[in-house]
Enzyme design. Sequence first.
Site, PDB file in Angstrom:
ATOM      1  N   ASN A   1      27.362  38.112  45.243  1.00 19.84           N
ATOM      2  CA  ASN A   1      27.395  38.442  43.818  1.00 19.84           C
ATOM      3  C   ASN A   1      26.158  37.930  43.074  1.00 19.84           C
TER       4      ASN A   1
ATOM      5  N   GLY B   1      24.529  32.227  41.537  1.00 17.97           N
ATOM      6  CA  GLY B   1      25.359  32.907  40.531  1.00 17.97           C
ATOM      7  C   GLY B   1      25.127  32.393  39.115  1.00 17.97           C
ATOM      8  N   TYR B   2      25.981  32.873  38.214  1.00 16.09           N
ATOM      9  CA  TYR B   2      25.811  32.610  36.777  1.00 16.09           C
ATOM     10  C   TYR B   2      25.865  31.103  36.455  1.00 16.09           C
TER      11      TYR B   2
ATOM     12  N   PHE C   1      30.485  26.025  43.716  1.00 15.24           N
ATOM     13  CA  PHE C   1      30.722  27.165  42.832  1.00 15.24           C
ATOM     14  C   PHE C   1      31.153  28.409  43.592  1.00 15.24           C
TER      15      PHE C   1
ATOM     16  N   LYS D   1      42.498  29.487  42.803  1.00 12.94           N
ATOM     17  CA  LYS D   1      41.953  28.266  42.178  1.00 12.94           C
ATOM     18  C   LYS D   1      43.007  27.156  42.220  1.00 12.94           C
TER      19      LYS D   1
ATOM     20  N   SER E   1      39.419  26.396  36.951  1.00  6.43           N
ATOM     21  CA  SER E   1      39.512  27.278  35.783  1.00  6.43           C
ATOM     22  C   SER E   1      40.749  26.938  34.966  1.00  6.43           C
ATOM     23  N   ALA E   2      40.683  27.242  33.691  1.00 10.84           N
ATOM     24  CA  ALA E   2      41.845  27.068  32.816  1.00 10.84           C
ATOM     25  C   ALA E   2      43.000  27.956  33.268  1.00 10.84           C
TER      26      ALA E   2
ATOM     27  N   ASP F   1      24.234  30.373  49.493  1.00  9.75           N
ATOM     28  CA  ASP F   1      24.869  31.507  48.820  1.00  9.75           C
ATOM     29  C   ASP F   1      24.793  32.688  49.785  1.00  9.75           C
TER      30      ASP F   1
ATOM     31  N   TYR G   1      37.070  25.072  33.800  1.00  7.92           N
ATOM     32  CA  TYR G   1      36.268  25.740  32.775  1.00  7.92           C
ATOM     33  C   TYR G   1      37.172  26.608  31.910  1.00  7.92           C
TER      34      TYR G   1
ATOM     35  N   TYR H   1      43.409  35.689  42.061  1.00  5.10           N
ATOM     36  CA  TYR H   1      42.227  34.857  41.777  1.00  5.10           C
ATOM     37  C   TYR H   1      42.672  33.512  41.201  1.00  5.10           C
TER      38      TYR H   1
ATOM     39  N   GLY I   1      48.650  40.815  32.102  1.00  4.81           N
ATOM     40  CA  GLY I   1      48.343  39.447  32.545  1.00  4.81           C
ATOM     41  C   GLY I   1      47.599  38.629  31.515  1.00  4.81           C
TER      42      GLY I   1
HETATM   43  P1  NAD Z   1      29.195  34.131  40.224  1.00  4.75           P
HETATM   44  O1  NAD Z   1      29.859  35.236  40.955  1.00  4.75           O
HETATM   45  O2  NAD Z   1      28.126  34.456  39.273  1.00  4.75           O
HETATM   46  O3  NAD Z   1      28.630  33.052  41.268  1.00  4.75           O
HETATM   47  C1  NAD Z   1      29.295  32.766  42.476  1.00  4.75           C
HETATM   48  C2  NAD Z   1      28.257  32.796  43.603  1.00  4.75           C
HETATM   49  O4  NAD Z   1      28.916  32.466  44.811  1.00  4.75           O
HETATM   50  C3  NAD Z   1      27.607  34.157  43.789  1.00  4.75           C
HETATM   51  O5  NAD Z   1      26.195  34.013  43.771  1.00  4.75           O
HETATM   52  C4  NAD Z   1      28.106  34.622  45.155  1.00  4.75           C
HETATM   53  O6  NAD Z   1      27.123  35.384  45.836  1.00  4.75           O
HETATM   54  C5  NAD Z   1      28.429  33.317  45.837  1.00  4.75           C
HETATM   55  N1  NAD Z   1      29.499  33.402  46.850  1.00  4.75           N
HETATM   56  C6  NAD Z   1      30.717  33.976  46.727  1.00  4.75           C
HETATM   57  N2  NAD Z   1      31.409  33.825  47.873  1.00  4.75           N
HETATM   58  C7  NAD Z   1      30.612  33.151  48.737  1.00  4.75           C
HETATM   59  C8  NAD Z   1      30.759  32.693  50.077  1.00  4.75           C
HETATM   60  N3  NAD Z   1      31.854  32.956  50.786  1.00  4.75           N
HETATM   61  N4  NAD Z   1      29.733  32.021  50.638  1.00  4.75           N
HETATM   62  C9  NAD Z   1      28.605  31.761  49.945  1.00  4.75           C
HETATM   63  N5  NAD Z   1      28.401  32.182  48.687  1.00  4.75           N
HETATM   64  C10 NAD Z   1      29.389  32.860  48.084  1.00  4.75           C
HETATM   65  O7  NAD Z   1      30.365  33.309  39.499  1.00  4.75           O
HETATM   66  P2  NAD Z   1      30.239  32.203  38.361  1.00  4.75           P
HETATM   67  O8  NAD Z   1      30.657  32.819  37.084  1.00  4.75           O
HETATM   68  O9  NAD Z   1      28.929  31.530  38.463  1.00  4.75           O
HETATM   69  O10 NAD Z   1      31.419  31.240  38.817  1.00  4.75           O
HETATM   70  C11 NAD Z   1      31.180  30.097  39.602  1.00  4.75           C
HETATM   71  C12 NAD Z   1      32.482  29.388  39.883  1.00  4.75           C
HETATM   72  O11 NAD Z   1      33.137  29.069  38.657  1.00  4.75           O
HETATM   73  C13 NAD Z   1      33.493  30.209  40.676  1.00  4.75           C
HETATM   74  O12 NAD Z   1      34.148  29.349  41.558  1.00  4.75           O
HETATM   75  C14 NAD Z   1      34.462  30.714  39.625  1.00  4.75           C
HETATM   76  O13 NAD Z   1      35.743  30.937  40.160  1.00  4.75           O
HETATM   77  C15 NAD Z   1      34.472  29.538  38.667  1.00  4.75           C
HETATM   78  N6  NAD Z   1      34.842  29.932  37.301  1.00  4.75           N
HETATM   79  C16 NAD Z   1      34.091  30.872  36.637  1.00  4.75           C
HETATM   80  C17 NAD Z   1      34.441  31.236  35.340  1.00  4.75           C
HETATM   81  C18 NAD Z   1      33.629  32.265  34.595  1.00  4.75           C
HETATM   82  O14 NAD Z   1      34.086  32.736  33.543  1.00  4.75           O
HETATM   83  N7  NAD Z   1      32.444  32.646  35.034  1.00  4.75           N
HETATM   84  C19 NAD Z   1      35.555  30.652  34.724  1.00  4.75           C
HETATM   85  C20 NAD Z   1      36.295  29.695  35.429  1.00  4.75           C
HETATM   86  C21 NAD Z   1      35.914  29.339  36.725  1.00  4.75           C
HETATM   87  C1  UD1 Z   2      39.592  35.861  32.521  1.00  2.00           C
HETATM   88  C2  UD1 Z   2      40.598  35.525  33.586  1.00  2.00           C
HETATM   89  C3  UD1 Z   2      40.417  34.097  34.042  1.00  2.00           C
HETATM   90  C4  UD1 Z   2      38.978  33.832  34.446  1.00  2.00           C
HETATM   91  C5  UD1 Z   2      38.065  34.217  33.288  1.00  2.00           C
HETATM   92  C6  UD1 Z   2      36.627  34.073  33.634  1.00  2.00           C
HETATM   93  C7  UD1 Z   2      42.548  36.934  33.154  1.00  2.00           C
HETATM   94  C8  UD1 Z   2      43.991  36.935  32.798  1.00  2.00           C
HETATM   95  N1  UD1 Z   2      41.947  35.756  33.128  1.00  2.00           N
HETATM   96  O1  UD1 Z   2      39.881  35.073  31.392  1.00  2.00           O
HETATM   97  O2  UD1 Z   2      41.262  33.857  35.136  1.00  2.00           O
HETATM   98  O3  UD1 Z   2      38.814  32.468  34.777  1.00  2.00           O
HETATM   99  O4  UD1 Z   2      38.298  35.587  32.942  1.00  2.00           O
HETATM  100  O5  UD1 Z   2      36.241  34.935  34.645  1.00  2.00           O
HETATM  101  O6  UD1 Z   2      41.974  37.957  33.420  1.00  2.00           O
HETATM  102  N2  UD1 Z   2      38.881  41.452  26.223  1.00  2.00           N
HETATM  103  C9  UD1 Z   2      38.823  42.670  25.541  1.00  2.00           C
HETATM  104  N3  UD1 Z   2      38.038  43.664  26.050  1.00  2.00           N
HETATM  105  C10 UD1 Z   2      37.315  43.511  27.209  1.00  2.00           C
HETATM  106  C11 UD1 Z   2      37.388  42.289  27.896  1.00  2.00           C
HETATM  107  C12 UD1 Z   2      38.202  41.285  27.383  1.00  2.00           C
HETATM  108  O7  UD1 Z   2      39.451  42.832  24.506  1.00  2.00           O
HETATM  109  O8  UD1 Z   2      36.642  44.474  27.624  1.00  2.00           O
HETATM  110  C13 UD1 Z   2      39.694  40.369  25.659  1.00  2.00           C
HETATM  111  C14 UD1 Z   2      40.819  39.908  26.574  1.00  2.00           C
HETATM  112  O9  UD1 Z   2      41.979  40.659  26.307  1.00  2.00           O
HETATM  113  C15 UD1 Z   2      40.952  38.425  26.154  1.00  2.00           C
HETATM  114  C16 UD1 Z   2      39.524  38.036  25.754  1.00  2.00           C
HETATM  115  O10 UD1 Z   2      38.838  39.253  25.495  1.00  2.00           O
HETATM  116  O11 UD1 Z   2      41.774  38.325  25.034  1.00  2.00           O
HETATM  117  C17 UD1 Z   2      38.784  37.271  26.839  1.00  2.00           C
HETATM  118  O12 UD1 Z   2      38.837  38.042  28.035  1.00  2.00           O
HETATM  119  P1  UD1 Z   2      37.943  37.675  29.324  1.00  2.00           P
HETATM  120  O13 UD1 Z   2      36.536  37.509  28.925  1.00  2.00           O
HETATM  121  O14 UD1 Z   2      38.246  38.685  30.372  1.00  2.00           O
HETATM  122  O15 UD1 Z   2      38.475  36.236  29.748  1.00  2.00           O
HETATM  123  P2  UD1 Z   2      39.975  35.730  30.009  1.00  2.00           P
HETATM  124  O16 UD1 Z   2      40.931  36.855  30.073  1.00  2.00           O
HETATM  125  O17 UD1 Z   2      40.258  34.653  29.037  1.00  2.00           O
END
Ligand code: NAD
Ligand code: UD1
Length: 378
Positions: free
Chosen positions: A59, A34-35, A111, A185, A155-156, A55, A209, A181, A328
Amino acid sequence: MILKSIISCFICLTILFAEAKPPKPTILVTGGGGYIGSHTIVELLNDSYSIVVLDNLSNCYAFNATEKPESLKRVEKLTNKNVVFNNIDIRDEKSLDKVFKTYKIGAVIHFAALKSVSESTRKPVEYYDNNVAGTNTLIQAMQNNKVKKLIYSSSATVYGNPQYLPLTENHPTGQNITNPYGRSKYFTEEILKDLSYADSQWKIILLRYFNPVGAHPSGLIGEDPTGIPNNLMPYLSQVAIGRRDHLKIFGSDYPTPDGTGVRDFIHIIDLASGHLRALKKLMDPEFRGCKAYNLGTGKGYSVLDLVKTFEKVSGRRINYQITDRRRGDLATVYADPNLAEKELKWRAERYIEQMCEDTWRWQMQNPNGYHTDEEESN
Ligand code: NAD
Ligand code: UD1
């Protein structure tokens, strides 16, 4: 003469062995396709760790189920190193056990999770099963195989609606979380804390994060959301490239300087390097228990700040429309990153311009993400 040569050879070998560092442990990375996982693996490989990924491809894009995800093929290209890949679900206890028995794993970076907030409100049970029960199965397999070092992607969102800002790690968690979600966490954090109270051999770091954005500066790897992006940055960059018509800005009546939401955006490479520092901490014999660290910059930028910066770096106009608030959403969220600076010796270094530049490079070089076919990725 011969004796002299033997002695000097012996001295050389002694010096060589004295200087050679022990090999770094092998790290098991769940969700490594993933990312955040793929970017973190680049940093780990560059720091000489060996990597085993598991993985289930839910996703991340792979040409077929037996192949490595495209993200990892590109990681290998970038680093010139090999990544071992297993197509395994973290809920599959037997396969997990086999992985631990096959490789000598030193620590796990976990992750793997489902991460769409909106999907979680429609499929809560699936989210708790994947994220909470999945983590439980993983830690059982770790326990059975005596691997007790874990970094968990939190996550925050666990802080809910901030009672004060910036958010420190001792801000209450679990209150006013608006979606399954976020709660998945929080619940997982609680399980991991209980585990560390019950067994003092466990060493666990929870990384909270803030808003990860950006891509590797090479433009080879980046964020590749499936379908319509939920998050701001990928949506914005798809509007810039012409894949989406306009951005909807969710609300302009928040109590913030320009009325739009304020977030702590953090460059993905800074976030990835935070994992390296956390791993170093985990390997420290003095480290004990379960500890949380914020990974953020400590600075908040508004949605409109991000739009304007993206327009500047890309030279493209971003069409947007102000719409109602998204249910939310919170007004302002940003981290106090001082604990990570003090204890992990880590600080985010990249600015919002670089976050936009690197996202834009990735988007331009890969207009359809890792897919070659536009239809598949939409
Ligand atoms: P992502 O979806 O890009 O990566 C997650 C990976 O996990 C994917 O490749 C998916 O195929 C794999 N996966 C999901 N469920 C699985 C399972 N049951 N078994 C094996 N593989 C599985 O997400 P990301 O953005 O890289 O996020 C990684 C982690 O960070 C996650 O736990 C997410 O909740 C956390 N996180 C992400 C963000 C964000 O904004 N991206 C913010 C806060 C926390
Ligand atoms: C969201 C999730 C958070 C998760 C994070 C990363 C919620 C309430 N929180 O955070 O749990 O960890 O994503 O996956 O959903 N926005 C727009 N237009 C858009 C998309 C977003 O205006 O099309 C605004 C939102 O209102 C927010 C800001 O951009 O003010 C950031 O949004 P987003 O990138 O979705 O992240 P969070 O909401 O902070």
